[in-house]
Design a protein around this motif. Structure first.
Motif, PDB file in Angstrom:
ATOM      1  N   GLN A 129       1.472  -5.493  -9.550  1.00  0.00           N
ATOM      2  CA  GLN A 129       0.162  -5.306  -8.935  1.00  0.00           C
ATOM      3  C   GLN A 129      -0.014  -3.867  -8.451  1.00  0.00           C
ATOM      4  O   GLN A 129      -1.066  -3.252  -8.651  1.00  0.00           O
ATOM      5  N   ASN A 130       1.030  -3.318  -7.835  1.00  0.00           N
ATOM      6  CA  ASN A 130       0.947  -1.935  -7.373  1.00  0.00           C
ATOM      7  C   ASN A 130       0.694  -0.977  -8.541  1.00  0.00           C
ATOM      8  O   ASN A 130      -0.119  -0.054  -8.439  1.00  0.00           O
ATOM      9  N   ALA A 136      -2.888  -1.231  -9.849  1.00  0.00           N
ATOM     10  CA  ALA A 136      -3.813  -0.503  -8.987  1.00  0.00           C
ATOM     11  C   ALA A 136      -3.716   0.996  -9.223  1.00  0.00           C
ATOM     12  O   ALA A 136      -4.734   1.708  -9.280  1.00  0.00           O
ATOM     13  N   LYS A 186       0.808  -1.225   0.000  1.00  0.00           N
ATOM     14  CA  LYS A 186       0.000   0.000   0.000  1.00  0.00           C
ATOM     15  C   LYS A 186       0.841   1.274   0.000  1.00  0.00           C
ATOM     16  O   LYS A 186       0.455   2.260  -0.624  1.00  0.00           O
ATOM     17  N   LEU A 242      -5.547  -3.938  -2.220  1.00  0.00           N
ATOM     18  CA  LEU A 242      -4.530  -4.635  -2.996  1.00  0.00           C
ATOM     19  C   LEU A 242      -4.551  -6.139  -2.784  1.00  0.00           C
ATOM     20  O   LEU A 242      -4.518  -6.921  -3.743  1.00  0.00           O
ATOM     21  N   THR A 259       2.139   1.802  -3.580  1.00  0.00           N
ATOM     22  CA  THR A 259       1.026   2.185  -4.446  1.00  0.00           C
ATOM     23  C   THR A 259       0.592   3.616  -4.171  1.00  0.00           C
ATOM     24  O   THR A 259       0.329   4.397  -5.104  1.00  0.00           O
TER      25      THR A 259
END
Length: 463
Positions: free
Chosen positions: A288-289, A292, A125, A188, A128
């Protein structure tokens, strides 16, 4: 500062006078509330009094006079048992909220249409959040970054039209924000964490779900079963959901395919961005970050060109897989934020040949879960209290030395890497440990690593 005007002329109790607690008390006072604050730490109470904040032992006040009770997120709300102030608030029927809830009420009162992106998840997090803020800022937007990263949310500039807010939210903060309503909310991933504070994995997941359930658009990673089920529930309830994945293709959403970020709609996918060569976004976890961040930025109106530029120029999150220097084909990586084995795994998975500096105050479980990455480690340099335990785990699988201190580890790892002619290598601080045996926190440890690397001959600093 964001003056909390929604409690103007009313009495508010507050417990917890650390950094964010002091900021919250000052924001409430600036907005016209009458605050009565307290803390179990007498030094914190004295500091608040010196700042002009009214204090009183909340065991000896009339709770019926309070319109709300603002609790620091670090204070137990439910588990292992509620703090004594929580019991008093429940007995008096006073709502219990936190600073993020105060922020969302101010936004609704003064600038309900200003874009607000909230980010949560077990891992990733902070990166991101920083990435989204960077994309917005690099595209010329007025951007405020805070929450569980950097600045306390009420120390940001006040909401107004055209101002973008990017707020990292821990599970503790979400638990104290019952009306959290971001424009785009990101979940996430979910793995067991903070169960001492939430009791069960399901309760932990339920708290995280609140952030996306209240969002205008929910961006949800679907690579774990808890998050995938949350995406389905939130979508059935009528919220728009954008799914993201680092592991598999999607008919609709944004997913990683190698270093490519693909955007899919109605079963048709196209390349949105290529992460190849972006050192600060190496590894599947960063895919993935990035996915997002792309989904959230599209939601608040950022165009593809600006997003791609922001991805390419992202400087990385300080102390998290941060390339700090180069010398020939050696890159020096500061991953001091990796305070347990799970947190160290992404960095170890992102480089092929690693001179690994690890150790500190050990966490439960040690580094046995990192065994799959041992073939990537050319040699380990062990520091702090964990050194003997880590040495026993490495055994004969990985060459190691017990360096003891970080300065010795850096000097020895850099010298050994300089003699390595097998290809690009990384000298990496990814401790898989807390820092408290030798350093105040992971930030101080990371800064020390940067300093030791900067003192080496022939290095080019990247920060």
């Amino acid at each position: 500062m964001i003056p909390v005007t929604t409690f103007k002329g009313r009495k508010v109790a507050l417990f917890g006078l650390g950094g964010s607690g002091l900021a919250t008390a000052e924001a409430l006072g600036a907005g016209g509330a009458a605050v009565t604050a307290w803390d179990d730490n007498p030094d914190s109470v004295a500091k608040a009094m010196a700042a002009g904040i009214a204090t009183a032992d909340l065991r000896h006040v009339d709770w019926s006079a309070f319109s709300a009770f603002v609790l620091s997120p670090g204070v137990p709300l439910t588990h292992p048992k509620p703090h004594w102030t929580v019991d008093l608030a429940h007995q008096a029927g006073v709502e219990i909220i936190g600073d993020v809830e105060l922020f969302v009420r101010e936004r609704r009162a003064h600038a309900p249409d200003c874009p607000f992106i909230a980010i949560t998840g077990t891992n990733g997090k902070s990166t991101t959040t920083a990435l989204i803020a960077h994309i917005l800022k690099s595209s010329g937007r007025d951007t405020q970054l805070g929450g569980n990263i950097g600045r306390a949310v009420l120390t940001l500039d006040p909401p107004k039209a055209g101002r973008f807010f990017v707020v990292e939210c821990s599970s503790y903060q979400i638990d104290l924000a019952p009306t959290l309503d971001p424009t785009a909310g990101i979940l996430l991933n979910l793995t067991p964490d903070h169960l001492d504070r939430h009791g069960t994995m399901q309760h932990y997941a339920d708290i995280k779900e609140r952030l996306v359930a209240g969002s205008g658009t929910a961006v949800v990673g679907v690579d774990d079963s808890f998050s995938s089920l949350i995406a389905e529930r939130v979508e059935r309830a009528g919220t728009k959901v954008v799914r993201i994945s680092r592991r598999h293709g999607l008919a609709d959403g944004i997913y990683a395919e190698g270093s490519s970020l693909m955007r899919a709609e109605n079963g048709t996918a196209e390349l949105f961005a290529d992460l190849g060569g972006i050192q600060t976004l190496r590894g599947g976890h960063n895919a993935q970050n990035a996915a997002a961040a792309v989904a959230a930025c599209l939601t608040v109106g950022v165009d593809r060109q600006d997003i791609v530029h922001g991805l390419k120029t992202f400087p990385g999150l300080k102390h998290r897989m941060q390339p700090i220097a180069k010398r020939d084909d050696i890159v020096f990586v500061n991953d001091s934020k990796a305070t347990n084995a799970d947190a160290a795994a992404p960095a170890l998975s992102s480089y092929e040949r690693i001179y690994w500096i690890a150790g500190g105050l050990p966490k439960e479980g040690g580094i046995s879960s990192l065994t799959p990455y041992f073939p990537r480690i050319v040699k380990a340099y062990l520091i702090g209290e964990a050194a003997p335990v880590f040495a026993a785990t490495l055994g004969e699988a990985v060459p190691y030395e017990i360096s003891g201190t970080l300065d010795r580890a850096v000097a020895h790892a850099a010298a050994d890497a300089a003699r390595d002619h097998e290809g690009p290598t990384a000298v990496m601080l990814s401790p898989a440990c807390a820092s408290f045996d030798q350093y105040k926190n992971f930030e101080v440890r990371g800064d020390a690593f940067v300093g030791h690397v900067a003192a080496l001959e022939g290095v080019t600093m990247l920060i």
